[in-house]
Design an enzyme around this catalytic site. Structure first.
Site, PDB file in Angstrom:
ATOM      1  N   PHE A 120       0.697  -1.064   0.309  1.00 36.27           N
ATOM      2  CA  PHE A 120      -0.321  -0.141   0.037  1.00 36.27           C
ATOM      3  C   PHE A 120       1.335   1.218  -0.144  1.00 36.27           C
ATOM      4  O   PHE A 120       1.478   0.977   0.697  1.00 36.27           O
ATOM      5  CB  PHE A 120      -0.980  -0.096   1.347  1.00 36.27           C
ATOM      6  CG  PHE A 120      -1.327   1.510   1.205  1.00 36.27           C
ATOM      7  CD1 PHE A 120      -2.545   2.072   0.377  1.00 36.27           C
ATOM      8  CD2 PHE A 120      -1.660   2.267   2.746  1.00 36.27           C
ATOM      9  CE1 PHE A 120      -3.502   2.611   0.574  1.00 36.27           C
ATOM     10  CE2 PHE A 120      -2.799   3.906   2.325  1.00 36.27           C
ATOM     11  CZ  PHE A 120      -3.341   3.592   1.582  1.00 36.27           C
ATOM     12  N   GLN A 121       0.179   2.554  -0.877  1.00 38.45           N
ATOM     13  CA  GLN A 121       1.408   4.146  -0.878  1.00 38.45           C
ATOM     14  C   GLN A 121       2.621   3.337  -1.678  1.00 38.45           C
ATOM     15  O   GLN A 121       3.398   4.285  -0.872  1.00 38.45           O
ATOM     16  CB  GLN A 121       1.122   4.334  -0.040  1.00 38.45           C
ATOM     17  CG  GLN A 121      -0.158   5.540  -0.142  1.00 38.45           C
ATOM     18  CD  GLN A 121      -0.401   6.070   0.976  1.00 38.45           C
ATOM     19  OE1 GLN A 121       0.187   5.402   1.993  1.00 38.45           O
ATOM     20  NE2 GLN A 121      -2.084   6.978   0.914  1.00 38.45           N
ATOM     21  N   LYS A 170      10.288   3.381   6.120  1.00 40.94           N
ATOM     22  CA  LYS A 170       9.281   3.023   7.943  1.00 40.94           C
ATOM     23  C   LYS A 170      10.140   2.664   8.451  1.00 40.94           C
ATOM     24  O   LYS A 170      10.201   3.214   9.739  1.00 40.94           O
ATOM     25  CB  LYS A 170       8.096   3.067   7.920  1.00 40.94           C
ATOM     26  CG  LYS A 170       7.156   2.976   9.039  1.00 40.94           C
ATOM     27  CD  LYS A 170       5.903   2.855   8.888  1.00 40.94           C
ATOM     28  CE  LYS A 170       5.087   3.982   9.672  1.00 40.94           C
ATOM     29  NZ  LYS A 170       3.766   3.239   9.343  1.00 40.94           N
ATOM     30  N   MET A 492      -1.677  32.323 -22.655  1.00 40.98           N
ATOM     31  CA  MET A 492      -0.092  32.382 -23.705  1.00 40.98           C
ATOM     32  C   MET A 492      -1.315  31.349 -24.760  1.00 40.98           C
ATOM     33  O   MET A 492      -1.129  30.955 -25.347  1.00 40.98           O
ATOM     34  CB  MET A 492       0.356  31.843 -22.760  1.00 40.98           C
ATOM     35  CG  MET A 492       1.600  31.796 -23.865  1.00 40.98           C
ATOM     36  SD  MET A 492       2.169  33.080 -24.246  1.00 40.98           S
ATOM     37  CE  MET A 492       3.305  34.395 -23.415  1.00 40.98           C
TER      38      MET A 492
END
Lengths: 591, 182
Positions: A120-121, A170, A492
């Protein structure tokens, strides 16, 4: 900083080592947003001296770090979690890479045991950011945290500055380590392949001095490297000693004062006709910390065809990348300019004289007289002219005001119409052209220079990309001011479609009324003012300048048909510069 | 690429790098990002602990080569780059090939291996696996001759190279202004 305030061997977690290491590097403020994998690093932050600015989107953290670095010269730090947060940081990293901004990104990563499992992530942050950073590193042990931090700051701030990134799993943040603070020598020894050249080659320096004295039509072509090298004073000495006119690129606005008689302003695609033509006709370009970007050179094959080139740059790869220099000098701009000044003085002391540049100067002043920046004032009852608003903003700005801009027409007008008389007062996204840059960058700039007034000049397209950071500004009490030039279009793009696509407007209209910028700004805690008529402009600016306890947004409803002139169409020669239509009758004077 | 000879514009770069995770990816992605083609690439630990040597053969003119070298030098882990002049360096490559053979052609292939001073690594009823180490040009010739018999599988290592020992064994060191070219 090579001495540590903490006893070597002190037990702590990797996260504590990270925060202490940042403190040791002199970090006072960082920008970020916590999440799963970076959570361990946010805990010791509670006891830290470092101020943390909680952003609303990770891209904002990156641009704030850039804005901070732009105005202070110190590395900006952005800390975010893994996965989507890391990918949201990619745009600011690339922006900083293109504009050589010192910045350190810190990302969380899934625990080492989960790397490669599509956790996850999880994302391959070092893989994704490899080509948008000067260097990056996945740290696999808590024992390696402090060295990784030292390396990241060292690489980001030395040589050609740029962004670096540290990816921290982590468990690396959670595991215990013993505090060690690597010495400068240990850092250098750990990077045997990294030795930026600082001093110019003496023979090349002397050759440069000779060319400078011999040139009849010289131009100092000054880029952002002057600002990175803190070389504005050295540049001024060189310019005044030789009386050579100076052009400052978009990245170098303020490196040489706009009110100096030798300053010709900005060259390039939307530069002024004098700066463009002076480069084009010169017989010697002295390029200082500039990289011959396509927005400067136009069609390379016909760029400054008669000019010899002295190219001073700290990055050897810039030498000859676009234009082969006659005298390449690799080194720090400030040191090399000082060396060149000394070499010129030595030659002069030995009896050498400088070539006569009188004819060149008078040609240049002829162009300046005939081709000033110009626009047609609005008819009564019609929409405001953006240039008019910027002139009023400029004239009312307190001394030392810092201006940040987004990307597009408003950026070019700001660069054209502002008077940059001081270095580090102009913050913009030059190389990458990142829409939405200005609001977060202005916030970072205001944090770095709280004593200064900071205006963000923005367009309506840009504003909608990053306006949520005004919530950050309100909550964190960072009173920036936003001048929103609302022309209801991606201006622009609209200009290009009008000029080069037969007025076939495709997906370029935004809206005049939606969103309601005043309500939106007020809902984010800002003072908000809408301006629609010329007589309202000055009072609104005065009111905005008087607010110092919260952000202000002034929405100027401006003419959507207004175009940026001069213009060198992409891929064309600078000889083909399109001047303002009212100056077409004297176009042949640029020949 | 089995029968493609080394390109005419080929340049051999010997790149000493810190042996760190991802260093090969950095080198490879730099070539991809700047649009340069790698003809062959070989990498293995070098004499110094913690260092690897990458031998890269690129097919470019000398102007882009200068840019490649300068860009490579910007990689923090790159410690030294030498361009090896083919006339002043030794180059070697290893080739493994499995060749289709029958009772009649087996001895012919064996003879070829003998002439080239290669080795027979395995013998099957319908195939031989052979190896040859040598200069890449020699391998090209050998490969071309084998292909007449039918090559089932082929693997070449890509060239590795070192400068010749003295007798003016000049590494044509590339001046990058970075002050770390030996």
């Amino acid at each position: 900083m090579s001495t540590s305030r903490i006893a070597p061997g002190t037990r702590m977690t990797g996260a504590q080592a990270l925060i202490h290491a940042l403190e040791h590097e002199g970090v006072e403020v960082m920008f970020g947003l916590p999440g799963g994998c970076i959570l361990p690093a946010y805990d010791p932050l509670l006891e830290s001296t470092i101020r943390h600015i909680l952003v609303r989107h990770e891209q904002g953290a990156g641009h704030m770090a850039e804005g901070y670095a732009h105005v202070t010269g110190r590395p900006g730090v952005a800390m975010v979690t893994s996965g989507p947060a890391a990918t949201n940081l990619v745009t600011p990293l690339m922006d900083a890479y293109m504009d050589s901004i010192p910045m350190v990104g810190i990302t969380g990563q899934v625990p080492t045991g989960a790397i490669g499992t599509d956790a996850f992530q999880e994302c391959d942050t070092v893989g994704i950011t490899r080509s948008v950073t000067k260097h990056n590193e996945l740290v696999m042990s808590a024992d390696e945290v402090t060295l990784a931090v030292r390396q990241a700051f060292h690489i980001a701030t030395t040589g050609r500055p740029g962004p670096t990134l540290i990816d921290l799993p982590k468990d690396v943040l959670q595991n215990e380590t013993r505090w060690e603070w690597p010495t400068d020598e240990e850092v250098a020894a750990s990077l045997p392949g990294y030795r930026p050249t600082m001093k110019g080659h003496p023979r090349m320096v002397k050759e440069a001095a000779r060319l400078i004295l011999a040139a009849e039509r010289p131009v100092l072509y000054v880029g952002g490297g002057i600002l990175k090298a803190r070389a504005a004073e050295a540049l001024r000495e060189l310019a005044e000693l030789t009386q050579i006119p100076v052009v400052t690129t978009l990245m170098a606005r303020g490196a040489f004062p706009d009110d100096h008689p030798l300053c010709l302003g900005m060259p390039g695609m939307h530069g002024n006709a004098t700066a463009i033509t002076a480069m084009q006709k010169s017989d010697l370009l002295i390029a200082l910390g500039a990289r011959f970007d396509d927005r400067i050179t136009g069609k390379v094959a016909s760029f400054a065809p008669e000019a010899k080139v002295i190219h001073v740059d700290i990055d050897p790869a810039e030498q000859g990348k676009v234009r082969r220099p006659d005298v390449p000098i690799v080194g720090d701009c400030r040191l090399v300019i000082e060396e060149i000044v000394k070499a010129i003085r030595d030659l002069q002391a030995g009896g050498e004289t400088q070539a006569d540049t009188t004819a060149w100067k008078s040609r240049i002043s002829g162009w300046r007289e005939q081709f000033p920046l110009t626009y047609e004032p609005s008819e009564p009852g019609n929409a405001l002219k953006p240039q008019f608003c910027l002139e009023k903003l400029r004239d009312a700005a307190p001394e030392g005001t810092i201006v940040a801009s987004g990307v597009g027409q408003h950026q070019m007008w700001t660069s054209q119409y502002w008077q940059f008389n001081e270095p580090y007062t102009w913050v913009n996204s030059g190389g990458l052209g990142t829409m939405g840059f200005s609001i977060p960058a202005a916030i970072g700039a205001k944090i770095g220079r709280p004593d200064r007034t900071v205006w963000a000049v923005d367009g309506d397209g840009c504003f909608q990309m990053t306006a949520q950071e005004l919530v950050t500004a309100t909550v964190e009490r960072i009173p920036i001011k936003v001048a929103l030039l609302n022309n209801s279009y991606l201006g622009m793009v609209r200009q290009w479609q009008e000029m080069f696509y037969d007025e076939r407007y495709s997906e370029v209209y935004l809206s005049t009324d939606v969103p309601d910028y005043v309500k939106w700004a007020e809902s984010m805690g800002c003072v908000a003012i809408r301006v629609e008529a010329p007589e309202e402009v000055e009072p609104a600016i005065e009111k905005a300048n008087a607010v110092n306890d919260r952000p202000v947004v002034v929405e100027f409803r401006v003419d959507s048909g207004e175009k940026v002139f001069p213009m060198v169409p992409a891929g064309h020669s600078n000889d083909d510069v399109l001047v303002h239509p009212t100056q077409n009758d004297r176009r042949e004077h640029l020949r | 690429m089995s029968t493609t000879p080394a390109p005419r514009n080929h340049h051999i770069l010997s790149v000493l790098v810190q042996n760190r995770p991802g260093v090969l990816a950095r080198v490879a992605s730099l070539f991809a990002r700047r649009g340069y083609n790698i003809f062959s690439l070989a990498v293995a630990p070098a004499e110094d602990e913690g260092m690897s040597r990458i031998t890269i053969v690129v097919d470019v003119d000398s102007a882009p080569l200068e840019q490649i070298v300068k860009q490579l030098f910007k990689l923090v882990e790159v410690v030294k780059i030498s361009e090896l002049d083919p006339r002043r360096s030794v180059e070697r490559e290893l080739l493994l090939a499995t060749v289709r053979t029958d009772a009649e052609t087996r001895s012919q292939v064996a003879q070829l291996v003998d002439i080239f001073e290669g080795k027979i690594l395995a013998v099957g009823v319908e195939a031989l696996t052979v190896s040859l180490e040598g200069h890449p040009d020699k391998l090209d010739d050998f490969e071309a001759l084998l292909s007449g018999y039918g090559i089932v599988e082929l693997q070449r290592t890509g060239r590795v190279a070192l400068a010749k020992i003295d007798r003016q064994a000049r590494l044509r060191a590339v001046d990058t202004g970075k002050g770390k070219v030996g």
